[in-house]
Design a protein around this motif. Structure first.
Motif, mmCIF file in Angstrom:
data_model
loop_
_atom_site.group_PDB
_atom_site.id
_atom_site.type_symbol
_atom_site.label_atom_id
_atom_site.label_comp_id
_atom_site.label_asym_id
_atom_site.label_seq_id
_atom_site.Cartn_x
_atom_site.Cartn_y
_atom_site.Cartn_z
ATOM 1 N N LEU A 3 50.039 52.323 45.911
ATOM 2 C CA LEU A 3 48.575 53.278 45.431
ATOM 3 C C LEU A 3 47.784 52.207 44.303
ATOM 4 N N ILE A 4 48.583 51.776 43.557
ATOM 5 C CA ILE A 4 47.800 50.655 42.542
ATOM 6 C C ILE A 4 47.192 49.682 43.081
ATOM 7 N N SER A 5 47.781 49.051 43.929
ATOM 8 C CA SER A 5 47.125 47.974 44.604
ATOM 9 C C SER A 5 46.043 48.149 45.381
ATOM 10 N N LEU A 6 46.185 49.354 46.031
ATOM 11 C CA LEU A 6 44.972 49.995 46.822
ATOM 12 C C LEU A 6 43.805 50.249 46.002
ATOM 13 N N ILE A 7 44.148 50.880 44.659
ATOM 14 C CA ILE A 7 43.093 51.278 43.807
ATOM 15 C C ILE A 7 42.446 50.073 43.240
ATOM 16 N N TRP A 8 43.387 49.112 42.956
ATOM 17 C CA TRP A 8 42.826 47.721 42.437
ATOM 18 C C TRP A 8 41.835 47.040 43.633
ATOM 19 N N GLY A 9 42.185 46.938 44.747
ATOM 20 C CA GLY A 9 41.506 46.460 45.911
ATOM 21 C C GLY A 9 40.186 47.381 46.230
ATOM 22 N N ILE A 10 40.236 48.219 45.963
ATOM 23 C CA ILE A 10 38.792 49.163 45.945
ATOM 24 C C ILE A 10 37.965 48.827 44.921
ATOM 25 N N ALA A 11 38.505 48.616 43.672
ATOM 26 C CA ALA A 11 37.782 48.275 42.727
ATOM 27 C C ALA A 11 37.119 46.801 42.683
ATOM 28 N N ALA A 12 38.008 46.084 43.377
ATOM 29 C CA ALA A 12 37.780 44.601 43.398
ATOM 30 C C ALA A 12 36.627 44.619 44.509
ATOM 31 N N LEU A 13 36.579 45.366 45.460
ATOM 32 C CA LEU A 13 35.607 45.348 46.566
ATOM 33 C C LEU A 13 34.280 45.797 46.060
ATOM 34 N N LEU A 14 34.279 46.763 45.306
ATOM 35 C CA LEU A 14 32.975 47.445 44.692
ATOM 36 C C LEU A 14 32.429 46.396 43.822
ATOM 37 N N TRP A 15 33.480 45.681 42.956
ATOM 38 C CA TRP A 15 32.844 44.564 42.131
ATOM 39 C C TRP A 15 32.015 43.389 43.059
ATOM 40 N N MET A 16 32.909 43.156 44.066
ATOM 41 C CA MET A 16 32.332 42.075 44.930
ATOM 42 C C MET A 16 30.905 42.379 45.661
ATOM 43 N N VAL A 17 30.636 43.651 46.053
ATOM 44 C CA VAL A 17 29.417 44.090 46.348
ATOM 45 C C VAL A 17 28.209 44.183 45.030
ATOM 46 N N LEU A 18 28.706 44.271 43.878
ATOM 47 C CA LEU A 18 27.851 43.937 42.848
ATOM 48 C C LEU A 18 27.670 42.452 42.368
ATOM 49 N N ALA A 19 28.377 41.748 42.815
ATOM 50 C CA ALA A 19 28.268 40.074 42.790
ATOM 51 C C ALA A 19 27.257 39.493 43.880
ATOM 52 N N PHE A 20 27.164 40.203 44.936
ATOM 53 C CA PHE A 20 26.153 39.666 45.884
ATOM 54 C C PHE A 20 24.758 39.988 45.588
ATOM 55 N N ILE A 21 24.623 40.748 44.613
ATOM 56 C CA ILE A 21 23.142 40.561 43.909
ATOM 57 C C ILE A 21 22.927 39.433 43.240
ATOM 58 N N PRO A 22 21.765 39.040 43.546
ATOM 59 C CA PRO A 22 21.219 37.502 42.847
ATOM 60 C C PRO A 22 21.331 37.677 41.542
ATOM 61 N N LEU A 23 21.750 36.575 40.736
ATOM 62 C CA LEU A 23 21.924 36.253 39.362
ATOM 63 C C LEU A 23 23.088 36.988 38.793
ATOM 64 N N LEU A 24 23.673 37.699 39.769
ATOM 65 C CA LEU A 24 25.276 38.305 39.230
ATOM 66 C C LEU A 24 26.153 37.612 39.828
ATOM 67 N N GLY A 25 25.968 36.580 40.642
ATOM 68 C CA GLY A 25 27.215 35.684 41.329
ATOM 69 C C GLY A 25 28.135 35.204 40.405
ATOM 70 N N TRP A 26 27.827 35.005 39.079
ATOM 71 C CA TRP A 26 28.740 34.462 38.092
ATOM 72 C C TRP A 26 30.217 35.399 38.069
ATOM 73 N N GLY A 27 29.931 36.584 38.510
ATOM 74 C CA GLY A 27 31.004 37.506 38.506
ATOM 75 C C GLY A 27 31.954 37.207 39.397
ATOM 76 N N ASN A 28 31.806 36.430 40.418
ATOM 77 C CA ASN A 28 32.904 35.809 41.056
ATOM 78 C C ASN A 28 33.838 35.186 40.466
ATOM 79 N N TRP A 29 33.607 34.382 39.319
ATOM 80 C CA TRP A 29 34.608 33.599 38.586
ATOM 81 C C TRP A 29 35.667 34.660 37.891
ATOM 82 N N PHE A 30 35.153 35.902 37.717
ATOM 83 C CA PHE A 30 36.131 36.930 36.999
ATOM 84 C C PHE A 30 36.800 37.814 38.124
ATOM 85 N N LEU A 31 36.022 37.902 39.337
ATOM 86 C CA LEU A 31 36.601 38.750 40.637
ATOM 87 C C LEU A 31 37.689 37.904 41.141
#
Length: 82
Positions: A3-31
């Motif tokens: 369950l922890i890994s599933l929630i972690w994966g969903i959070a990472a997936l949401l963060w990945m969607v935000l990193a697709f926004i232009p000028l927020l690609g630097w978020g991939n370094w932390f993602l």
């Protein structure tokens, strides 16, 4: 652990969607390290969970792997900046 890994994966997936926004690609370094930790948690969950209850851990591992792959591709396309 599953369950922890599933929630972690969903959070990472949401963060990945935000990193697709232009000028927020630097978020991939932390993602990428964030998703790698989630994949490690999922792998531990797969090792210590009974065979009939590994669905959440497998799903978490797949989600985190997808996020890592997309993050690496995104960084390689943008030269690591955008």
């Amino acid at each position: 652990m599953g369950l922890i890994s599933l929630i972690w994966g969903i959070a990472a997936l949401l963060w990945m969607v935000l990193a697709f926004i232009p000028l927020l690609g630097w978020g991939n370094w932390f993602l990428i390290p964030f998703a790698a930790v989630g994949a490690i948690i999922a792998a531990i969950g797969l090792l210590f969970t009974h065979a009939t209850k590994r669905g959440r851990a497998k799903t978490g591992l797949v989600l985190n792997a997808i996020v890592i792959i997309v993050g690496v591709i995104r960084l390689s396309i943008g030269g690591g900046i955008i």
